[in-house]
Design a protein around this motif. Structure first.
Motif, PDB file in Angstrom:
ATOM      1  N   VAL A   1     -46.413 138.193 104.091  1.00 16.16           N
ATOM      2  CA  VAL A   1     -45.893 139.225 104.994  1.00 16.16           C
ATOM      3  C   VAL A   1     -46.940 140.292 105.311  1.00 16.16           C
ATOM      4  CG1 VAL A   1     -44.140 141.020 105.254  1.00 16.16           C
ATOM      5  CG2 VAL A   1     -43.546 138.839 104.209  1.00 16.16           C
TER       6      VAL A   1
ATOM      7  N   LYS B   1     -41.493 144.013 115.018  1.00 14.99           N
ATOM      8  CA  LYS B   1     -42.500 144.334 114.006  1.00 14.99           C
ATOM      9  C   LYS B   1     -43.135 145.704 114.248  1.00 14.99           C
ATOM     10  CE  LYS B   1     -42.175 141.221 111.090  1.00 14.99           C
ATOM     11  NZ  LYS B   1     -41.672 141.579 109.779  1.00 14.99           N
TER      12      LYS B   1
ATOM     13  N   SER C   1     -49.499 138.600 107.848  1.00 11.00           N
ATOM     14  CA  SER C   1     -49.055 137.868 109.038  1.00 11.00           C
ATOM     15  C   SER C   1     -49.098 138.711 110.310  1.00 11.00           C
ATOM     16  CB  SER C   1     -47.653 137.293 108.838  1.00 11.00           C
ATOM     17  OG  SER C   1     -46.694 138.319 108.781  1.00 11.00           O
ATOM     18  N   ARG C   2     -48.864 140.008 110.192  1.00  8.16           N
ATOM     19  CA  ARG C   2     -48.858 140.836 111.408  1.00  8.16           C
ATOM     20  C   ARG C   2     -50.230 140.917 112.070  1.00  8.16           C
ATOM     21  NH1 ARG C   2     -47.699 145.821 107.882  1.00  8.16           N
ATOM     22  NH2 ARG C   2     -49.786 146.511 107.348  1.00  8.16           N
TER      23      ARG C   2
ATOM     24  N   PRO D   1     -45.651 134.092 110.554  1.00 13.91           N
ATOM     25  CA  PRO D   1     -44.902 134.701 109.448  1.00 13.91           C
ATOM     26  C   PRO D   1     -44.331 133.676 108.462  1.00 13.91           C
ATOM     27  CG  PRO D   1     -44.252 135.672 111.524  1.00 13.91           C
ATOM     28  CD  PRO D   1     -45.136 134.515 111.844  1.00 13.91           C
TER      29      PRO D   1
END
Length: 172
Positions: A81, A165, A84-85, A76
């Motif tokens: 953003v 998350k 990144s997950r 991250p």
């Protein structure tokens, strides 16, 4: 450098005298592991190779838990953003899975306190001249408390990040 005391080193000799010698070798190794010798020399090739592989798998799980957890926590900071997950969540899941598998399979195994020794300078201090095998496996006892703390801390941080998350993804 002198040769070390006999109480620090145990040798599982490759002596074939009767039936079930493989079981005898395994029993001898188990007794040496539980006695917590600093060095264990395993002369029988089969059991030495199996033990070295077992230690390698444990090392791989540890390193995978640490590196994938670090990737989960650092991604991250380096990726946007929205992307990144896709890296952080699978890396975090891998870290938690490896740490859990290590904890279940290796934590209580006396072999997890040992590493295979390859350093020729350290090996030269052992009484290897008495062996009949030219390729013994040498285990050295090492304190693994810091290692376990490291991968458990990183895996727990990765788990917390992933849970946060996932909550954010589905709470919106």
């Amino acid at each position: 450098m002198g040769v070390m005391a006999a109480t620090e080193c145990y040798i599982v000799h490759e002596i074939y005298n009767g039936e079930n010698v493989q079981d005898q070798f395994e029993y001898e190794l188990e007794q040496a592991l539980e006695a917590q010798y600093k060095y264990i020399v395993i002369e029988p090739t089969r059991i030495g190779d199996e033990t070295a592989r077992w230690v390698s798998v444990g090392n791989c799980l540890h390193k995978t838990a640490v590196l994938s957890g670090a990737a989960c926590l650092l991604t991250p900071l380096s990726l946007p953003v929205e992307y990144s997950r896709y890296v952080a969540l699978p890396a975090g899941a891998l870290s938690v899975a490896c740490a859990a598998l290590y904890g279940i399979s290796w934590q209580f195994d006396p072999c997890c306190k040992y590493q295979v020794e390859y350093d020729s300078q350290k090996l030269s201090r052992l009484p290897l001249h008495t062996l009949t095998s030219s390729t013994p496996v040498v285990l050295v006892r090492r304190d693994d408390v810091h290692r376990k703390r490291l991968h458990n801390t990183i895996a727990l941080a990765a788990l917390a990040y992933c849970a946060k998350k996932i909550y954010e993804l589905y709470a919106v």
